[in-house]
Motif scaffolding. Sequence first.
Motif, PDB file in Angstrom:
ATOM      1  N   ASN A 154      57.626 -31.407  -6.966  1.00  0.00           N
ATOM      2  CA  ASN A 154      56.400 -31.203  -7.736  1.00  0.00           C
ATOM      3  C   ASN A 154      55.204 -30.901  -6.843  1.00  0.00           C
ATOM      4  O   ASN A 154      54.170 -30.424  -7.318  1.00  0.00           O
ATOM      5  N   ASP A 155      55.322 -31.216  -5.562  1.00  0.00           N
ATOM      6  CA  ASP A 155      54.231 -30.971  -4.616  1.00  0.00           C
ATOM      7  C   ASP A 155      54.256 -29.551  -4.065  1.00  0.00           C
ATOM      8  O   ASP A 155      53.405 -29.199  -3.237  1.00  0.00           O
ATOM      9  N   LEU A 156      55.208 -28.740  -4.471  1.00  0.00           N
ATOM     10  CA  LEU A 156      55.412 -27.424  -3.877  1.00  0.00           C
ATOM     11  C   LEU A 156      54.708 -26.338  -4.672  1.00  0.00           C
ATOM     12  O   LEU A 156      54.565 -26.424  -5.893  1.00  0.00           O
ATOM     13  N   THR A 157      54.311 -25.286  -3.962  1.00  0.00           N
ATOM     14  CA  THR A 157      53.798 -24.080  -4.610  1.00  0.00           C
ATOM     15  C   THR A 157      54.978 -23.267  -5.130  1.00  0.00           C
ATOM     16  O   THR A 157      56.130 -23.517  -4.743  1.00  0.00           O
ATOM     17  N   ILE A 167      62.088 -21.198  -1.946  1.00  0.00           N
ATOM     18  CA  ILE A 167      62.942 -21.450  -0.774  1.00  0.00           C
ATOM     19  C   ILE A 167      63.599 -22.822  -0.862  1.00  0.00           C
ATOM     20  O   ILE A 167      64.707 -23.019  -0.361  1.00  0.00           O
ATOM     21  N   TRP A 168      62.943 -23.791  -1.544  1.00  0.00           N
ATOM     22  CA  TRP A 168      63.539 -25.122  -1.704  1.00  0.00           C
ATOM     23  C   TRP A 168      64.816 -25.041  -2.534  1.00  0.00           C
ATOM     24  O   TRP A 168      65.808 -25.712  -2.249  1.00  0.00           O
ATOM     25  N   GLU A 224      54.883 -27.730   7.073  1.00  0.00           N
ATOM     26  CA  GLU A 224      55.404 -29.077   6.792  1.00  0.00           C
ATOM     27  C   GLU A 224      56.523 -29.037   5.756  1.00  0.00           C
ATOM     28  O   GLU A 224      57.439 -29.865   5.789  1.00  0.00           O
ATOM     29  N   VAL A 225      56.468 -28.052   4.844  1.00  0.00           N
ATOM     30  CA  VAL A 225      57.547 -27.923   3.857  1.00  0.00           C
ATOM     31  C   VAL A 225      58.825 -27.455   4.548  1.00  0.00           C
ATOM     32  O   VAL A 225      59.920 -27.966   4.283  1.00  0.00           O
TER      33      VAL A 225
END
Length: 493
Positions: free
Chosen positions: A4-7, A13-14, A48-49
């Motif tokens: 949920n913290d991702l753009t 890519i996740w 950091e991701v």
Amino acid sequence: MEINDLTPAERRIWEAFPRDEGVDFREHPDEDPGTAASWGPERTLRAEVLRALLLDGPTQDGAIPGLKVTGARITGVLHLKYGDVDHPVRLRGCHFDERPDFYAARVRTLVLSDSVLPGLEASNLRVDVSLRLSCCRINGPLRLSGAQVANGVFLNDAVIGTPGSRDPDDPDAPVLLLNHASIGTDVRAKRLVTHGRFLLNATTVGGQVMLDDAELNCPDGTALHAETLSVGTDLRAMRMRATGRVNLTGARIPGQLNLALARLANPGGTALRASSCTAGEIWLRECPRIQGSVNLRRTQCDLLFVAPEVWPDEVRVDGLTYRSLGPHLPAEERLPALERDAHGYTPFAYEQLAAAYRTAGDEAAVRTVQLAKLRRHRRTLPRYARVWGLLQDGTVGYGFRPMRAAGWLLALLLTGSLAFAFHHPPPLKAGEAPDFNPVFYTLDLLLPIIGFGQEAAFAPSGAQQWLSYLLIVTGWTLATTIAAGITRALSRQ
């Protein structure tokens, strides 16, 4: 890190990571990552991701995870110092805002091809497969000191450093550090461009180092510093252009050190220092004249291929050993290079050149080199010794030109015979002397050992007496010189 913290770009890519699927953010295949300032958040990733993915990313049963991204802008520092990454890292055509840190990390494979970086810290990096940096533009230093790469390192078409960006306090500071590294197969760096020192010393390469068409720029410094480099086969640098010193001191190259068509320039300094090297073959074929001095002292090779016009005004070849020399040329064309040694007269260099001609079966060239050696040595002697050397040289060429003695004897014999034929010297005892023969009388005067009974039977006077003295002295001198030359020739045999 929670999803949920991702753009949206990071979420792509996740989700692709567990299945090693690629994510391509490019709008067209020929896009330049140098224009990343115009890229929006839809193709921006936080470092950091990526770090969280690589160290503790999601997995999926039956699939092998991996990071495979093309055409992204990466913000922040990709900090993997001392990290242990079990997945392949492939970030092609990406733009890094800050210098990634892979110091002492371990990765399966690292691919940053076509990317733009402000620098890369990867000293003591361990790579299980290969390190690919082809076509990268790295504006700052690329640090790979002590790296261990199981396969190869690829730097084809990479550009390291920027023109005019050298540190004024340390103008010789390296921009590409691959020293004390261990590479399992090859270092492939065709068309590599560096602006600063390329450090490759004490590195071990299992295969070959390829620098064909590379451009190494470090004016007034060391463009390539590869002392004690050890390769498994060849160091190829055909058509390489090096501005600055190329230092290969103590390198071990069992195959070819191939600098054919290379341009080496370091005016006022050493352009090529390859002293104490061991190489199978050294090729300087069709190179332009080297600008700067060349140092090949104590180097050993089986074949040295270099044309005389390639040598600069100053060369150092004392202790250089080679079995054969190419291309095969007359000795007169090779000798001038030996006169340019900064250490002056180096007898070993002449002996080595003579040995190479002897191996090629060119005995005439061997004699020419040996004669040149003695003439060069003569210049180092005291004046009185030089006079004796000049006499030996002028008469019999130090024993290498024996036909000269016959010419001198013939000239003296002709002179004496004509002089005594026009006016016979009177006999010592009338009625007891043999018939006068001007030829044999002259031979009696010239040859100190052989006697024909003419000299003792006649007594010249006046000018003829002085002529006889001259013939006796020159005959003795010539005989002594011939004996010395023959002795020297026999000792060489």
